[in-house]
Design a protein around this motif. Structure first.
Motif, PDB file in Angstrom:
ATOM      1  N   THR A  88       0.816  -1.210   0.000  1.00  0.00           N
ATOM      2  CA  THR A  88       0.000   0.000   0.000  1.00  0.00           C
ATOM      3  C   THR A  88       0.849   1.259   0.000  1.00  0.00           C
ATOM      4  OG1 THR A  88      -0.115  -0.024   2.424  1.00  0.00           O
ATOM      5  CG2 THR A  88      -1.876  -1.163   1.208  1.00  0.00           C
ATOM      6  N   ARG A  89       2.186   1.082   0.010  1.00  0.00           N
ATOM      7  CA  ARG A  89       3.087   2.234   0.090  1.00  0.00           C
ATOM      8  C   ARG A  89       4.033   2.246  -1.106  1.00  0.00           C
ATOM      9  NH1 ARG A  89       5.256   3.851   5.986  1.00  0.00           N
ATOM     10  NH2 ARG A  89       6.045   5.476   4.581  1.00  0.00           N
ATOM     11  N   PRO A  90       3.822   3.150  -2.055  1.00  0.00           N
ATOM     12  CA  PRO A  90       4.766   3.252  -3.170  1.00  0.00           C
ATOM     13  C   PRO A  90       6.195   3.538  -2.726  1.00  0.00           C
ATOM     14  CG  PRO A  90       2.741   4.421  -3.685  1.00  0.00           C
ATOM     15  CD  PRO A  90       2.643   4.027  -2.245  1.00  0.00           C
ATOM     16  N   ASP A  91       6.357   4.228  -1.580  1.00  0.00           N
ATOM     17  CA  ASP A  91       7.717   4.552  -1.129  1.00  0.00           C
ATOM     18  C   ASP A  91       8.443   3.339  -0.557  1.00  0.00           C
ATOM     19  OD1 ASP A  91       6.187   4.396   1.175  1.00  0.00           O
ATOM     20  OD2 ASP A  91       6.701   6.393   1.915  1.00  0.00           O
ATOM     21  N   GLU A  92       7.808   2.168  -0.599  1.00  0.00           N
ATOM     22  CA  GLU A  92       8.515   0.932  -0.233  1.00  0.00           C
ATOM     23  C   GLU A  92       9.127   0.237  -1.455  1.00  0.00           C
ATOM     24  OE1 GLU A  92       6.290  -0.591   3.821  1.00  0.00           O
ATOM     25  OE2 GLU A  92       5.464  -1.262   1.906  1.00  0.00           O
ATOM     26  N   VAL A  93       8.943   0.806  -2.644  1.00  0.00           N
ATOM     27  CA  VAL A  93       9.500   0.237  -3.873  1.00  0.00           C
ATOM     28  C   VAL A  93      10.672   1.089  -4.338  1.00  0.00           C
ATOM     29  CG1 VAL A  93       9.082  -0.290  -6.299  1.00  0.00           C
ATOM     30  CG2 VAL A  93       7.350  -0.835  -4.583  1.00  0.00           C
ATOM     31  N   VAL A  94      11.841   0.470  -4.387  1.00  0.00           N
ATOM     32  CA  VAL A  94      13.052   1.121  -4.877  1.00  0.00           C
ATOM     33  C   VAL A  94      13.317   0.609  -6.285  1.00  0.00           C
ATOM     34  CG1 VAL A  94      15.533   1.444  -4.528  1.00  0.00           C
ATOM     35  CG2 VAL A  94      13.999   1.249  -2.544  1.00  0.00           C
ATOM     36  N   PHE A  95      13.465   1.509  -7.240  1.00  0.00           N
ATOM     37  CA  PHE A  95      13.819   1.079  -8.587  1.00  0.00           C
ATOM     38  C   PHE A  95      15.299   0.716  -8.641  1.00  0.00           C
ATOM     39  CE2 PHE A  95      10.056   3.638 -10.175  1.00  0.00           C
ATOM     40  CZ  PHE A  95       9.352   2.520 -10.611  1.00  0.00           C
ATOM     41  N   THR A  96      15.576  -0.448  -9.200  1.00  0.00           N
ATOM     42  CA  THR A  96      16.945  -0.910  -9.443  1.00  0.00           C
ATOM     43  C   THR A  96      17.023  -1.317 -10.914  1.00  0.00           C
ATOM     44  OG1 THR A  96      16.405  -3.205  -8.888  1.00  0.00           O
ATOM     45  CG2 THR A  96      17.137  -1.785  -7.078  1.00  0.00           C
ATOM     46  N   LYS A  97      18.189  -1.752 -11.340  1.00  0.00           N
ATOM     47  CA  LYS A  97      18.246  -2.174 -12.744  1.00  0.00           C
ATOM     48  C   LYS A  97      17.846  -3.629 -12.933  1.00  0.00           C
ATOM     49  CE  LYS A  97      23.271  -3.123 -13.172  1.00  0.00           C
ATOM     50  NZ  LYS A  97      23.817  -2.562 -11.914  1.00  0.00           N
ATOM     51  N   ASN A  98      17.779  -4.410 -11.851  1.00  0.00           N
ATOM     52  CA  ASN A  98      17.373  -5.810 -11.933  1.00  0.00           C
ATOM     53  C   ASN A  98      17.321  -6.402 -10.526  1.00  0.00           C
ATOM     54  OD1 ASN A  98      20.162  -6.219 -11.347  1.00  0.00           O
ATOM     55  ND2 ASN A  98      20.619  -6.271 -13.538  1.00  0.00           N
ATOM     56  N   SER A  99      16.977  -7.680 -10.439  1.00  0.00           N
ATOM     57  CA  SER A  99      16.944  -8.349  -9.133  1.00  0.00           C
ATOM     58  C   SER A  99      18.325  -8.430  -8.505  1.00  0.00           C
ATOM     59  CB  SER A  99      16.376  -9.771  -9.282  1.00  0.00           C
ATOM     60  OG  SER A  99      15.028  -9.753  -9.658  1.00  0.00           O
ATOM     61  N   THR A 100      19.335  -8.639  -9.328  1.00  0.00           N
ATOM     62  CA  THR A 100      20.692  -8.752  -8.810  1.00  0.00           C
ATOM     63  C   THR A 100      21.085  -7.507  -8.033  1.00  0.00           C
ATOM     64  OG1 THR A 100      21.332 -10.199 -10.643  1.00  0.00           O
ATOM     65  CG2 THR A 100      23.108  -9.090  -9.461  1.00  0.00           C
TER      66      THR A 100
END
Length: 419
Positions: A88-100
């Protein structure tokens, strides 16, 4: 052998993927390598083009119209992705370049001098993984243990390709600081029910990370229901572009973690003496992010949600059941991993007699059938099952039973070529 999968219009889905209409070596493309990377629907390709053509600008920097529109699209994608995985919190998603990168970001937070005791790691402490992990969920923890003096331990595997949890209480104990486990194996197809592991980790105060690279694209995922602390995923396996993925983390943990990279956008204030940092997720997104890729990943989430993750999962489950049945008709073929569709995803790795997988892959390619051959960045798993490499066929929402039949015909040709 033919079969029809009910209540799922796979042909309508396939019409959204332009690449599926091409030929390979003069034959119709049969793409069975979605565990490595998925194909992209027209809706995602259009979103990528529309962003560059209509509102290309940097984000979180400008007050002009293009900058505002780009920022709104970028943050809108973050909100879509958070909801897609049950946050429910977009600020819990960090954009990275991949799972690694997401896994390494979490690994970077642990040290002997960490200010938060949850991330303090040194001699006598332990990290627990499993024998079925992708190398991306092995190497970061090996490197971390080398830096800190901590000990790496792991769950073994049963002969059926399942996690051996018989020693769970001994393996996850008061010395355990983190358990990092794959949700769906990229080589065995095993879907891991992590509920018992999470419960045990809570008893001993350990954090839990889930490598969801092969689950977020294929089945409904809810981080709240899973009860984990971190979850890594990647866009290119879920109909999105390459170069974009994400780390979901509990906000209180993200707040306590140190920055991963230093640079623009991740700061609060900077002086020549010292700096302070922005709040999550910006704290972990130094420099210009993959803006258009994030927007296109948001479009991929819209696309998958429009079809329905339950429907996609059921399609793949039926398809996997069919594939296991028809592959069993190929003499000398050994499936590595669970032998039934229960508790497994649409990834099937196998050995064919004593024929090297590279030879299998080359002959299948001549027939237009694209599979993966090798150890699939899971060499310890191959060693556990006594094979140097395997051939892997992996399915997705656009895969058909006709394509599975084409795989079987190709394997019969392989057997004929090699006598």
């Amino acid at each position: 052998m033919t079969a029809t999968l009910p209540t799922y219009d796979v042909q309508a889905v396939r019409a959204d993927f332009p690449i599926l209409s091409r030929l390979v070596n003069g034959r119709p493309l049969v793409y069975l390598d979605s565990a490595a990377t998925s194909q992209k629907p027209r809706q995602v390709l259009d979103a990528l083009r529309a962003h560059y053509e209509g509102c290309n600008a940097n984000v979180s920097r400008s007050v002009h119209t293009l900058g505002t529109e780009a920022t709104e699209a970028f943050e809108g994608a973050r909100a879509k992705i958070a909801a897609f995985i049950g946050s429910t919190r977009p600020d819990e998603v960090v954009f990275t370049k991949n799972s690694t990168e997401a896994i390494n970001l979490v690994g970077h937070a642990f040290s002997e001098r960490a200010g938060d005791p949850r991330f303090r790691l040194g001699p006598g402490d332990e990290i627990v993984i499993s024998e079925m992990e992708h190398h991306s969920n092995i190497l970061p923890w090996q490197l971390l243990c080398e830096r800190t003096g901590a000990t790496l331990r792991w769950f073994g595997l049963t002969d059926e390709g399942r996690l051996d949890e018989s020693n769970l209480d001994e393996l996850v104990n008061e010395r355990t600081k983190l358990v990092s486990i794959v949700h769906v194996s990229n080589i065995l197809g095993t879907v891991n029910d992590v509920s018992a592991i999470v419960a045990r980790a809570r008893q001993v105060g350990a954090l839990v990370m889930l490598d969801a690279s092969q689950s977020v694209p294929h089945l409904p995922v809810d981080v709240t229901a899973l009860g984990v602390d971190f979850l890594a995923f990647t866009g290119h396996k879920m109909c999105g572009p390459t170069g974009i993925g994400g780390l979901w983390g509990r906000y209180d943990l993200l707040l306590a973690m140190p920055p991963f990279l230093g640079g623009g956008s991740m700061i609060e204030t900077v002086t020549m003496q010292r700096s302070t940092y922005a709040l999550p997720p910006m704290k972990f997104e130094a420099g210009t992010p993959p803006i258009a890729e994030a927007v296109a990943l948001g479009a991929a989430v819209d696309y998958l949600s429009g079809i329905g993750m339950d429907a996609i999962h059921e399609h793949e489950k039926d398809l996997t059941e069919y594939a296991l049945k028809v592959l069993a008709t190929v003499p000398d073929l050994r499936v590595i991993g669970p032998q039934t569709a229960e508790g497994r995803g649409g990834t099937i790795s196998f050995a064919l007699a004593d024929i090297h997988p590279h030879d299998v892959g080359q002959i299948l390619d001549a027939e237009g059938v694209q599979v993966r051959v090798g150890h699939h960045c899971a060499r310890p798993t191959c060693a556990r099952f006594g094979v140097p490499a395997t051939t892997r066929a992996s399915f997705y929402l656009y895969t058909t039973t006709d394509e599975v039949d084409a795989l079987v015909r190709g394997l019969q040709r392989v057997r004929k070529v090699f006598g």
